[in-house]
Design a protein around this motif. Structure first.
Motif, PDB file in Angstrom:
ATOM      1  N   LEU A 460       0.833  -1.217   0.000  1.00 59.68           N
ATOM      2  CA  LEU A 460       0.000   0.000   0.000  1.00 59.68           C
ATOM      3  C   LEU A 460       0.866   1.265   0.000  1.00 59.68           C
ATOM      4  N   SER A 461       1.865   1.273  -0.845  1.00 60.61           N
ATOM      5  CA  SER A 461       2.800   2.397  -0.859  1.00 60.61           C
ATOM      6  C   SER A 461       2.597   3.337  -2.038  1.00 60.61           C
ATOM      7  N   SER A 462       1.719   2.965  -2.985  1.00 53.72           N
ATOM      8  CA  SER A 462       1.512   3.803  -4.159  1.00 53.72           C
ATOM      9  C   SER A 462       0.124   3.565  -4.738  1.00 53.72           C
ATOM     10  N   PRO A 463      -0.641   4.647  -4.973  1.00 49.21           N
ATOM     11  CA  PRO A 463      -1.947   4.477  -5.625  1.00 49.21           C
ATOM     12  C   PRO A 463      -1.814   3.904  -7.031  1.00 49.21           C
ATOM     13  N   ASP A 464      -0.713   4.207  -7.710  1.00 50.04           N
ATOM     14  CA  ASP A 464      -0.532   3.721  -9.077  1.00 50.04           C
ATOM     15  C   ASP A 464      -0.410   2.207  -9.126  1.00 50.04           C
ATOM     16  N   PHE A 465       0.202   1.625  -8.103  1.00 45.09           N
ATOM     17  CA  PHE A 465       0.467   0.188  -8.099  1.00 45.09           C
ATOM     18  C   PHE A 465      -0.390  -0.550  -7.063  1.00 45.09           C
ATOM     19  N   SER A 466      -1.607  -0.077  -6.867  1.00 49.71           N
ATOM     20  CA  SER A 466      -2.472  -0.734  -5.876  1.00 49.71           C
ATOM     21  C   SER A 466      -3.113  -1.997  -6.430  1.00 49.71           C
ATOM     22  N   LYS A 467      -3.217  -2.078  -7.760  1.00 54.77           N
ATOM     23  CA  LYS A 467      -3.780  -3.270  -8.406  1.00 54.77           C
ATOM     24  C   LYS A 467      -2.945  -3.610  -9.629  1.00 54.77           C
ATOM     25  N   ILE A 468      -2.754  -4.890  -9.869  1.00 53.23           N
ATOM     26  CA  ILE A 468      -2.165  -5.343 -11.132  1.00 53.23           C
ATOM     27  C   ILE A 468      -2.966  -6.538 -11.620  1.00 53.23           C
ATOM     28  N   THR A 469      -2.929  -6.764 -12.919  1.00 49.55           N
ATOM     29  CA  THR A 469      -3.644  -7.913 -13.478  1.00 49.55           C
ATOM     30  C   THR A 469      -2.751  -8.650 -14.470  1.00 49.55           C
ATOM     31  N   PHE A 470      -3.100  -9.887 -14.721  1.00 49.91           N
ATOM     32  CA  PHE A 470      -2.369 -10.740 -15.659  1.00 49.91           C
ATOM     33  C   PHE A 470      -3.339 -11.331 -16.672  1.00 49.91           C
ATOM     34  N   ASN A 471      -2.840 -11.568 -17.868  1.00 46.75           N
ATOM     35  CA  ASN A 471      -3.557 -12.389 -18.833  1.00 46.75           C
ATOM     36  C   ASN A 471      -2.972 -13.790 -18.777  1.00 46.75           C
ATOM     37  N   LEU A 472      -3.819 -14.804 -18.839  1.00 48.67           N
ATOM     38  CA  LEU A 472      -3.367 -16.190 -18.777  1.00 48.67           C
ATOM     39  C   LEU A 472      -3.611 -16.876 -20.118  1.00 48.67           C
TER      40      LEU A 472
END
Length: 638
Positions: A460-472
């Motif tokens: 929780l250190s950056s709003p920009d990197f609060s979520k990430i997603t992957f394609n499988l």
């Protein structure tokens, strides 16, 4: 008896005094409670000043708005370190960098709501100076320019210059240096300054004005942003208020004043200069249905549209809106845009539900985590609740291997020598992290799994990197990573990996050095050996020397001139062509080297051990040149 009235008068006066004090305190408390964000300025003073000191930043400017009001527009530190000129939030201009793109997107949407631009039309229909090639079946539409999904490669040669004599008109710059289309429209989002510049050129073509003039007449002047401009060099009336840009030298603990950065060849992508006070007006307009101080720059419907989702992979991650991109922090949804030049670093965050916005900008090359620290501390102080740290499912440890690997950002060059930047960085390492998490470096941090596609930040250190997603893929293994809505990355195989290439180059360098050392040691032992037989070690020594010189010289030239490659004011203008010429000479010498190596085996020259050693190095030379060609370093590809 005569003293009693006096005592009563004194007693009454004391009672009245304390009553007034109590009334005053009550009024003060009421005033504090009515403040939108009580104690904001003192909180920000402590927070920002601490960051300037800890991160060695010369100066910064902050603008904060809420509920249609400017809560603060304040400067910190120095705009001019040598002359001790303090930053003024009202007067001092900073460089928003790519945050400038929000003005360009707003301009496009203004013309769209007037019916002058069809967002779903082919962008070529608005371009008269050149045409975007039809590399793929589907054309690039105007709307694709707002989401970085046009499919362009990255191209940054000559993007930043320091001498106004090197500036050329934007349409000419784009026509002569249009990036290649390397993927179909809409397939992925890959940040493109050129795409935004094309959007700005469309604004100019449709409006019949220069881009600079259009945004002045239709955004800056209506909002009273009298200290904001895209023009470079700066207009005379603004020069004296421009902050210097700095680099910090930790050895001498001093700040070095840098030259004014000019990016006007791609002006709509990032050439603006502005103050915190002016940026506050722009934020209020976007938070207030397109209006500020009774003046509208967008209709409410258009403003709402700009803040709505336009492109994402639909895995629950952040989306690209109409130019804005989404971020989030502890349940707070935000939109905004960051911006980075060499010596200025900025961010704008809008929280539409809270009717709140912040703009920040700093005037020193390396600001570390300052922007993340400021935004997260501010949100924690006034908006967020205690949040439980997310955890991955218990069985995630058995699935983590599906995500592990090296990923390369799709934002890279494919057609010129700057593709070699991939050797210096531009990749993400994904590996198992502590406490059943996924670790992403060098940016991102630790993430907990929500489902097969979605991960949320543990740090929780950056709003920009609060979520990430992957394609499988069909086998359930990740093949793409979406770190930011506009920064997609693809998983690399072993032979594609820059890490593999780096190891190979180290092996080559060791082999080349060994050949040179061997040649020096054996120079007297070869007396009496036939000259034809000596040709092999001598050619190997020449090629090894040339390749080593290239690696060192090109590495130095590229790294110190990365942002201003081939600007006439840059040493790269001379250094890199010299390096590429050396590599061409190496290629020419390598042709007879391969033949002489064959002859050595055909005639049985040298004893077997030495012949094998020479052959191994010859093979390394060939593979080295193949790798250099892969990175567009054979010839003058720029």
């Amino acid at each position: 008896m005569t003293r009693l009235p006096l005592f009563r008068y004194l007693l009454s006066a004391v009672i009245l005094l304390f009553s007034c004090v109590g009334l005053t305190n009550a009024q003060d408390d009421s005033s504090v409670e009515s403040e939108p964000l009580p104690g904001l300025e003192s909180f920000m003073d402590g927070l920002v000043n601490a960051q300037l000191k800890n991160s060695h930043i010369a100066g910064g400017t902050i603008g904060i708005v809420k509920d249609g009001k400017v809560l603060m527009a304040k400067g910190y530190g120095y705009a001019d370190v040598k002359n001790r000129v303090p930053v003024s939030g009202e007067k001092t201009l900073f460089r928003p960098g790519s945050t400038s793109k929000l003005f360009t997107y707003t301009a496009v949407m203004q013309l769209a709501e007037q019916g002058k631009i069809d967002l779903n039309a082919d962008a070529n229909s608005y371009l008269t100076q050149f045409q975007i090639p039809d590399t793929f079946e589907k054309p690039i539409k105007v709307i694709d320019l707002l989401t970085h999904t046009a499919g362009f490669e990255e191209k940054f040669i000559n993007m930043i210059v320091f001498d106004e004599k090197e500036l050329v008109p934007m349409d000419q710059f784009l026509a002569n240096g249009l990036p290649d289309r390397v993927r179909p429209v809409g397939q992925n989002s890959s940040y493109s300054n050129h795409a935004v510049a094309i959007a700005g050129l469309i604004v100019a073509n449709v409006s019949g004005m220069s881009f600079d003039e259009y945004v002045e007449k239709n955004i800056f002047y209506p909002l009273g942003m009298n200290s904001t401009t895209f023009r470079e060099p700066l207009p005379a009336n603004l020069i004296d208020n421009m902050s210097n840009g700095y680099t910090y030298n930790p050895d001498t603990e001093t700040y070095h004043q840098e030259k004014f950065e000019m990016v006007h060849m791609l002006a709509p992508a990032g050439s603006s200069s502005s103050t915190a006070a002016d940026m506050a007006k722009f934020m209020i307009a976007h938070l207030n249905q397109g209006s500020y101080n009774g003046v509208s720059i967008l209709q409410p419907e258009t403003t709402a549209k700009m803040h709505s989702k336009l492109y994402s992979k639909n895995f629950g991650g952040h989306a690209m809106d109409y130019g804005f991109y989404e971020t989030s922090y502890k349940g707070l949804d935000m939109i905004g845009h960051g911006g980075d030049l060499l010596f200025f670093h900025s961010d704008m965050y809008l929280l539409p539900e809270q009717n709140f916005g912040i703009f920040m900008s700093f005037n020193t090359a390396d600001v570390g985590e300052t922007r993340n620290i400021i935004i997260t501390a501010l949100l924690d102080e006034y908006f967020t609740q205690e949040t439980e740290v997310p955890k991955s499912p218990a069985d995630f440890a058995s699935k983590v291997g599906n995500y592990v690997g090296e990923y390369q950002f799709m934002r890279h060059s494919s057609s010129d020598f700057t593709k070699s930047a991939g050797l210096l960085g531009g990749t993400l390492s994904v590996s198992p992290g502590e406490d059943n998490t996924l670790l992403i470096k060098p940016m991102g941090g630790r993430f907990a799994q929500v489902d097969d596609h979605l991960f949320v930040s543990v740090d929780l250190s950056s709003p920009d990197f609060s979520k990430i997603t992957f394609n499988l893929d069909a086998n359930g293994e990740a093949d793409e990573l979406y770190l930011l809505p506009f920064m997609h990355a693809t998983k690399l195989g072993f032979f594609e990996s820059p890490s593999t290439h780096q190891v190979f180059l180290i092996i080559c360098a060791i082999a080349f050095v060994s050949i040179l050392i061997s040649a020096f040691r054996q120079r007297k032992k070869h007396v009496g050996v036939a000259k034809s037989q000596l040709l092999l070690p001598r050619l190997l020594a020449v090629v090894s020397g040339l390749n080593l010189f290239f690696l060192v010289f090109y590495g130095i030239a590229f790294s110190i001139n990365y942002a201003t490659l081939f600007a006439a004011s840059s040493s790269a203008f001379i250094m890199i062509p010299i390096a590429l010429t050396v590599l061409l000479v190496s290629l020419l010498v390598s042709i007879p080297l391969v033949y002489v190596t064959y002859v050595a085996w055909a005639k049985g020259e040298w004893h077997t051990r030495r012949r094998v050693a020479y052959t191994v190095v010859t093979v390394l030379v060939v593979l080295f040149l193949i790798l250099m060609n892969y990175y567009n370093l054979i010839g003058y590809q720029y």
